[in-house]
Motif scaffolding. Structure first.
Motif, mmCIF file in Angstrom:
data_model
loop_
_atom_site.group_PDB
_atom_site.id
_atom_site.type_symbol
_atom_site.label_atom_id
_atom_site.label_comp_id
_atom_site.label_asym_id
_atom_site.label_seq_id
_atom_site.Cartn_x
_atom_site.Cartn_y
_atom_site.Cartn_z
ATOM 1 N N TYR A 17 -0.451 -2.593 7.510
ATOM 2 C CA TYR A 17 -1.780 -2.386 8.067
ATOM 3 C C TYR A 17 -2.490 -3.730 8.134
ATOM 4 C CZ TYR A 17 -1.082 2.573 7.164
ATOM 5 O OH TYR A 17 -0.591 3.850 7.167
ATOM 6 N N THR A 57 -19.040 6.027 -2.320
ATOM 7 C CA THR A 57 -18.999 6.214 -3.768
ATOM 8 C C THR A 57 -20.288 5.725 -4.420
ATOM 9 O OG1 THR A 57 -16.605 5.971 -3.748
ATOM 10 C CG2 THR A 57 -17.700 5.668 -5.862
ATOM 11 N N GLU A 91 -8.511 -3.897 8.767
ATOM 12 C CA GLU A 91 -8.614 -2.434 8.757
ATOM 13 C C GLU A 91 -8.667 -1.903 7.327
ATOM 14 O OE1 GLU A 91 -5.817 1.252 10.138
ATOM 15 O OE2 GLU A 91 -5.881 -0.511 11.456
ATOM 16 N N VAL A 92 -7.861 -2.474 6.440
ATOM 17 C CA VAL A 92 -7.848 -2.063 5.038
ATOM 18 C C VAL A 92 -9.204 -2.363 4.397
ATOM 19 C CG1 VAL A 92 -6.811 -2.520 2.784
ATOM 20 C CG2 VAL A 92 -5.359 -2.286 4.800
ATOM 21 N N LEU A 93 -9.731 -3.563 4.632
ATOM 22 C CA LEU A 93 -11.037 -3.932 4.062
ATOM 23 C C LEU A 93 -12.155 -3.051 4.599
ATOM 24 C CD1 LEU A 93 -10.838 -7.823 3.957
ATOM 25 C CD2 LEU A 93 -10.834 -6.233 2.031
ATOM 26 N N LYS A 94 -12.105 -2.756 5.876
ATOM 27 C CA LYS A 94 -13.126 -1.886 6.477
ATOM 28 C C LYS A 94 -13.103 -0.502 5.816
ATOM 29 C CE LYS A 94 -14.495 -0.006 10.950
ATOM 30 N NZ LYS A 94 -14.133 0.115 12.365
ATOM 31 N N SER A 95 -11.907 0.049 5.645
ATOM 32 C CA SER A 95 -11.765 1.353 4.989
ATOM 33 C C SER A 95 -12.233 1.295 3.538
ATOM 34 C CB SER A 95 -10.311 1.804 5.057
ATOM 35 O OG SER A 95 -10.123 2.980 4.325
ATOM 36 N N TYR A 96 -11.881 0.211 2.844
ATOM 37 C CA TYR A 96 -12.277 0.043 1.444
ATOM 38 C C TYR A 96 -13.788 0.012 1.296
ATOM 39 C CZ TYR A 96 -13.215 -2.338 -2.946
ATOM 40 O OH TYR A 96 -13.715 -2.676 -4.166
ATOM 41 N N PHE A 97 -14.448 -0.791 2.110
ATOM 42 C CA PHE A 97 -15.903 -0.917 1.992
ATOM 43 C C PHE A 97 -16.625 0.362 2.422
ATOM 44 C CE2 PHE A 97 -15.027 -5.568 2.023
ATOM 45 C CZ PHE A 97 -15.568 -5.818 0.767
ATOM 46 N N ARG A 98 -16.056 1.106 3.368
ATOM 47 C CA ARG A 98 -16.653 2.385 3.758
ATOM 48 C C ARG A 98 -16.588 3.375 2.587
ATOM 49 N NH1 ARG A 98 -13.326 4.045 7.669
ATOM 50 N NH2 ARG A 98 -12.368 5.566 6.327
ATOM 51 N N LEU A 99 -15.421 3.454 1.937
ATOM 52 C CA LEU A 99 -15.267 4.349 0.784
ATOM 53 C C LEU A 99 -16.115 3.881 -0.401
ATOM 54 C CD1 LEU A 99 -11.449 5.084 0.947
ATOM 55 C CD2 LEU A 99 -13.327 6.634 1.508
ATOM 56 N N LEU A 100 -16.186 2.580 -0.605
ATOM 57 C CA LEU A 100 -17.014 2.040 -1.674
ATOM 58 C C LEU A 100 -18.491 2.387 -1.448
ATOM 59 C CD1 LEU A 100 -17.133 0.292 -4.246
ATOM 60 C CD2 LEU A 100 -17.477 -1.689 -2.736
#
Length: 144
Positions: free
Chosen positions: A3, A19, A7-16
């Motif tokens: 990936y 939370t 894209e991974v960072l975008k998904s991480y920050f969205r989930l963060l």
């Protein structure tokens, strides 16, 4: 399959962000609820209800308290500040952790409806016994 880092960072920050929104909302709820408590009501509670019964009530409140433990910590600090004993606070925390009714549907789906009922009963007995033991230790000057 790799990936892209973006894209991974975008998904991480969205989930963060989601939370942190939930954590902040839970803490705001606990702080707002704690601000409704006053010293007069705590004094009335302490003087009109025996401490062993306060432990039972506290365990039952812990049973129905919403969300994870971090939400009730500001409330517990406020109650301790107002002079509620550590035994009562202990019962609330242990009741919240051990009894945890939010898992009942999941448990009943996996193990049948009798499992959560038995777990609730055993957890309540353990909670009350541990809190009463702590109260006994406090009366024997072995407490905190």
């Amino acid at each position: 399959m790799k990936y892209p880092v973006g894209e991974v960072l975008k998904s991480y920050f969205r989930l963060l962000g989601k939370t942190m929104f939930l954590v902040g909302g839970g803490l705001a709820f606990a702080l707002a609820f704690g601000s409704l408590l006053n010293n007069e009501s705590m004094l009335t509670l302490k003087n009109s209800i025996a401490e062993p019964l306060q432990i039972v009530v506290s365990a039952l409140i812990g049973f129905v308290a919403p969300g994870p433990r971090y939400i009730i910590y500001p409330l517990l600090a406020k109650l301790f500040e107002m002079g509620l004993s550590l035994s009562v606070i202990y019962a609330l925390v242990v009741g919240h952790v051990l009894i945890e009714p939010s898992t009942a549907m999941l448990e009943s789906g996996f193990f049948g409806w009798r499992f959560p009922l038995k777990r609730f009963a055993v957890s309540l007995v353990i909670t009350l016994a541990a809190a009463e033991l702590m109260l006994l230790l406090v009366y024997m000057d072995w407490g905190f």
